[in-house]
Design a protein around this motif. Structure first.
Motif, PDB file in Angstrom:
ATOM      1  N   SER A   1       0.985  -1.171   0.113  1.00  0.00           N
ATOM      2  CA  SER A   1      -0.030  -0.130   0.069  1.00  0.00           C
ATOM      3  C   SER A   1       0.920   1.237  -0.014  1.00  0.00           C
ATOM      4  O   SER A   1       1.914   1.295   0.649  1.00  0.00           O
ATOM      5  CB  SER A   1      -0.964   0.103   1.105  1.00  0.00           C
ATOM      6  OG  SER A   1      -1.760  -1.076   1.189  1.00  0.00           O
ATOM      7  N   PRO A   2       0.256   2.279  -0.527  1.00  0.00           N
ATOM      8  CA  PRO A   2       1.130   3.495  -0.854  1.00  0.00           C
ATOM      9  C   PRO A   2       1.110   4.389   0.519  1.00  0.00           C
ATOM     10  O   PRO A   2       0.219   4.275   1.420  1.00  0.00           O
ATOM     11  CB  PRO A   2       0.605   4.262  -1.900  1.00  0.00           C
ATOM     12  CG  PRO A   2      -0.961   3.817  -1.951  1.00  0.00           C
ATOM     13  CD  PRO A   2      -0.828   2.568  -1.414  1.00  0.00           C
ATOM     14  N   LEU A   3       2.297   5.098   0.806  1.00  0.00           N
ATOM     15  CA  LEU A   3       2.302   5.783   2.077  1.00  0.00           C
ATOM     16  C   LEU A   3       2.709   7.346   1.495  1.00  0.00           C
ATOM     17  O   LEU A   3       3.489   7.385   0.633  1.00  0.00           O
ATOM     18  CB  LEU A   3       2.937   5.208   3.082  1.00  0.00           C
ATOM     19  CG  LEU A   3       4.634   5.270   3.062  1.00  0.00           C
ATOM     20  CD1 LEU A   3       5.398   6.591   3.469  1.00  0.00           C
ATOM     21  CD2 LEU A   3       5.075   4.114   3.740  1.00  0.00           C
ATOM     22  N   ASN A   4       2.446   8.271   2.391  1.00  0.00           N
ATOM     23  CA  ASN A   4       2.914   9.685   1.808  1.00  0.00           C
ATOM     24  C   ASN A   4       3.123  10.296   3.182  1.00  0.00           C
ATOM     25  O   ASN A   4       2.182  10.309   4.106  1.00  0.00           O
ATOM     26  CB  ASN A   4       1.816  10.619   1.106  1.00  0.00           C
ATOM     27  CG  ASN A   4       2.011  10.061  -0.336  1.00  0.00           C
ATOM     28  OD1 ASN A   4       2.947  10.311  -1.011  1.00  0.00           O
ATOM     29  ND2 ASN A   4       1.096   9.357  -0.659  1.00  0.00           N
ATOM     30  N   GLY A   5       4.261  11.237   3.417  1.00  0.00           N
ATOM     31  CA  GLY A   5       4.315  12.001   4.722  1.00  0.00           C
ATOM     32  C   GLY A   5       5.108  12.855   4.572  1.00  0.00           C
ATOM     33  O   GLY A   5       5.699  13.267   3.409  1.00  0.00           O
ATOM     34  N   SER A   6       5.631  13.419   5.781  1.00  0.00           N
ATOM     35  CA  SER A   6       6.774  14.647   5.687  1.00  0.00           C
ATOM     36  C   SER A   6       7.571  14.566   7.091  1.00  0.00           C
ATOM     37  O   SER A   6       6.795  13.966   7.858  1.00  0.00           O
ATOM     38  CB  SER A   6       6.054  15.923   5.595  1.00  0.00           C
ATOM     39  OG  SER A   6       5.041  16.194   6.181  1.00  0.00           O
ATOM     40  N   GLN A   7       8.501  14.687   7.129  1.00  0.00           N
ATOM     41  CA  GLN A   7       9.285  14.958   8.372  1.00  0.00           C
ATOM     42  C   GLN A   7      10.152  16.381   8.462  1.00  0.00           C
ATOM     43  O   GLN A   7      10.198  16.901   7.298  1.00  0.00           O
ATOM     44  CB  GLN A   7      10.562  13.816   8.318  1.00  0.00           C
ATOM     45  CG  GLN A   7      11.623  14.150   7.009  1.00  0.00           C
ATOM     46  CD  GLN A   7      12.888  13.398   7.504  1.00  0.00           C
ATOM     47  OE1 GLN A   7      13.244  12.316   7.160  1.00  0.00           O
ATOM     48  NE2 GLN A   7      13.930  14.035   8.531  1.00  0.00           N
ATOM     49  N   HIS A   8      10.437  16.803   9.524  1.00  0.00           N
ATOM     50  CA  HIS A   8      11.233  18.047   9.684  1.00  0.00           C
ATOM     51  C   HIS A   8      12.854  17.776   9.164  1.00  0.00           C
ATOM     52  O   HIS A   8      13.307  16.610   9.474  1.00  0.00           O
ATOM     53  CB  HIS A   8      11.485  18.339  11.332  1.00  0.00           C
ATOM     54  CG  HIS A   8      10.023  19.011  11.688  1.00  0.00           C
ATOM     55  ND1 HIS A   8       9.698  20.240  11.466  1.00  0.00           N
ATOM     56  CD2 HIS A   8       8.876  18.544  12.408  1.00  0.00           C
ATOM     57  CE1 HIS A   8       8.584  20.589  11.950  1.00  0.00           C
ATOM     58  NE2 HIS A   8       8.017  19.578  12.342  1.00  0.00           N
ATOM     59  N   VAL A   9      13.062  18.590   8.236  1.00  0.00           N
ATOM     60  CA  VAL A   9      14.518  18.790   7.898  1.00  0.00           C
ATOM     61  C   VAL A   9      15.039  20.009   7.987  1.00  0.00           C
ATOM     62  O   VAL A   9      16.403  20.204   8.003  1.00  0.00           O
ATOM     63  CB  VAL A   9      14.419  18.499   6.264  1.00  0.00           C
ATOM     64  CG1 VAL A   9      13.876  17.042   5.826  1.00  0.00           C
ATOM     65  CG2 VAL A   9      13.609  19.713   5.643  1.00  0.00           C
ATOM     66  N   ASP A  10      14.500  21.085   8.589  1.00  0.00           N
ATOM     67  CA  ASP A  10      15.271  22.279   9.150  1.00  0.00           C
ATOM     68  C   ASP A  10      16.093  22.093  10.105  1.00  0.00           C
ATOM     69  O   ASP A  10      17.181  22.609  10.262  1.00  0.00           O
ATOM     70  CB  ASP A  10      14.117  23.180   9.714  1.00  0.00           C
ATOM     71  CG  ASP A  10      12.926  22.569  10.230  1.00  0.00           C
ATOM     72  OD1 ASP A  10      12.595  23.167  11.385  1.00  0.00           O
ATOM     73  OD2 ASP A  10      12.518  21.716   9.893  1.00  0.00           O
ATOM     74  N   ASN A  11      15.712  20.864  10.895  1.00  0.00           N
ATOM     75  CA  ASN A  11      16.815  20.448  12.093  1.00  0.00           C
ATOM     76  C   ASN A  11      16.588  18.915  12.143  1.00  0.00           C
ATOM     77  O   ASN A  11      15.717  18.301  12.541  1.00  0.00           O
ATOM     78  CB  ASN A  11      16.462  21.236  13.399  1.00  0.00           C
ATOM     79  CG  ASN A  11      17.300  20.413  14.430  1.00  0.00           C
ATOM     80  OD1 ASN A  11      17.978  19.352  14.009  1.00  0.00           O
ATOM     81  ND2 ASN A  11      17.058  20.916  15.737  1.00  0.00           N
ATOM     82  N   LEU A  12      17.708  18.411  11.369  1.00  0.00           N
ATOM     83  CA  LEU A  12      17.524  16.861  11.186  1.00  0.00           C
ATOM     84  C   LEU A  12      17.784  16.039  12.431  1.00  0.00           C
ATOM     85  O   LEU A  12      18.410  14.870  12.621  1.00  0.00           O
ATOM     86  CB  LEU A  12      18.824  16.393  10.184  1.00  0.00           C
ATOM     87  CG  LEU A  12      18.208  16.827   8.705  1.00  0.00           C
ATOM     88  CD1 LEU A  12      19.121  16.528   7.758  1.00  0.00           C
ATOM     89  CD2 LEU A  12      16.965  15.751   8.464  1.00  0.00           C
ATOM     90  N   GLU A  13      18.091  16.895  13.910  1.00  0.00           N
ATOM     91  CA  GLU A  13      18.653  15.966  14.890  1.00  0.00           C
ATOM     92  C   GLU A  13      17.154  15.460  15.274  1.00  0.00           C
ATOM     93  O   GLU A  13      16.278  16.329  15.856  1.00  0.00           O
ATOM     94  CB  GLU A  13      18.828  17.335  15.799  1.00  0.00           C
ATOM     95  CG  GLU A  13      19.040  16.966  17.330  1.00  0.00           C
ATOM     96  CD  GLU A  13      20.390  16.371  17.394  1.00  0.00           C
ATOM     97  OE1 GLU A  13      21.396  16.599  16.847  1.00  0.00           O
ATOM     98  OE2 GLU A  13      20.616  15.545  18.587  1.00  0.00           O
ATOM     99  N   GLN A  14      17.185  14.242  15.368  1.00  0.00           N
ATOM    100  CA  GLN A  14      16.014  13.241  15.904  1.00  0.00           C
ATOM    101  C   GLN A  14      14.554  14.120  15.735  1.00  0.00           C
ATOM    102  O   GLN A  14      14.080  14.407  16.569  1.00  0.00           O
ATOM    103  CB  GLN A  14      16.222  13.184  17.430  1.00  0.00           C
ATOM    104  CG  GLN A  14      17.478  12.541  17.633  1.00  0.00           C
ATOM    105  CD  GLN A  14      17.626  11.920  19.172  1.00  0.00           C
ATOM    106  OE1 GLN A  14      17.878  10.504  18.959  1.00  0.00           O
ATOM    107  NE2 GLN A  14      17.423  12.706  20.252  1.00  0.00           N
ATOM    108  N   PRO A  15      14.241  14.187  14.078  1.00  0.00           N
ATOM    109  CA  PRO A  15      13.145  14.791  13.665  1.00  0.00           C
ATOM    110  C   PRO A  15      11.768  14.044  14.006  1.00  0.00           C
ATOM    111  O   PRO A  15      11.807  12.836  14.054  1.00  0.00           O
ATOM    112  CB  PRO A  15      13.543  14.892  12.240  1.00  0.00           C
ATOM    113  CG  PRO A  15      14.216  13.707  11.951  1.00  0.00           C
ATOM    114  CD  PRO A  15      15.081  13.564  13.186  1.00  0.00           C
TER     115      PRO A  15
END
Ligand SMILES: O=C(CCCC[C@@H]1SC[C@@H]2NC(=O)N[C@@H]21)NCCc1cc([N+](=O)[O-])ccc1O
Length: 127
Positions: free
Chosen positions: A47-61
């Motif tokens: 099944s497909p997934l879509n999402g986002s993570q914090h990348v402004d601070n890659l410290e344990q996002p």
């Protein structure tokens, strides 16, 4: 440092596998999810997934993603954080909401399940 980018292959405590594609500059990603378990009789499909993570601070996002199940009328959203230990081992500590398709508004109260999953990276065996 304890940087974490979600791109790659992960397995959770249920034995489900997911592959997350490249994370773009805005932190958005897509991928594929193969659950090891389901609440339907239907055959399990990728099944497909879509999402986002914090990348402004890659410290344990922190991150979130949605899986639109391809074999069921249900949807799951995962939210969590990537933790990196002193040895560089990454784990994704997540909570999820699984939304079943209720037959009617009367069944709406009983249509959402909550749980937790921990994911670890699947290391490609040295060929
Ligand atoms: O089973 C699924 C899809 C796979 C969910 C896998 C979960 S996602 C969180 C956890 N983590 C993980 O890796 N796998 C599991 N949907 C429910 C179907 C359903 C069941 C009922 N019912 O049983 O009554 C009624 C209506 C329905 O639509």
């Amino acid at each position: 440092e304890r940087k974490c980018i979600l791109t790659g292959d992960w397995q959770n405590d249920l034995g489900s596998n997911m592959t997350i594609s490249a994370v773009n500059g805005a932190g958005q990603f897509s991928g594929l999810y193969l659950t090891a378990v389901s609440a339907t009789e239907k055959p399990i499909l990728v099944s497909p997934l879509n999402g986002s993570q914090h990348v402004d601070n890659l410290e344990q996002p922190t991150f979130g993603f949605t899986v639109k199940w391809s074999f069921s009328d249900s949807t799951t959203v995962f939210v969590g954080q990537c933790f990196t230990d002193d040895h560089g081992k990454e784990t994704l500590q997540t909570m999820w909401l699984l939304r079943d398709k209720a037959k009617s508004m009367d069944d709406n109260w009983n249509a959402t399940t909550v749980g937790t999953n921990v994911f670890t990276r699947i290391k490609v065996q040295n060929v």
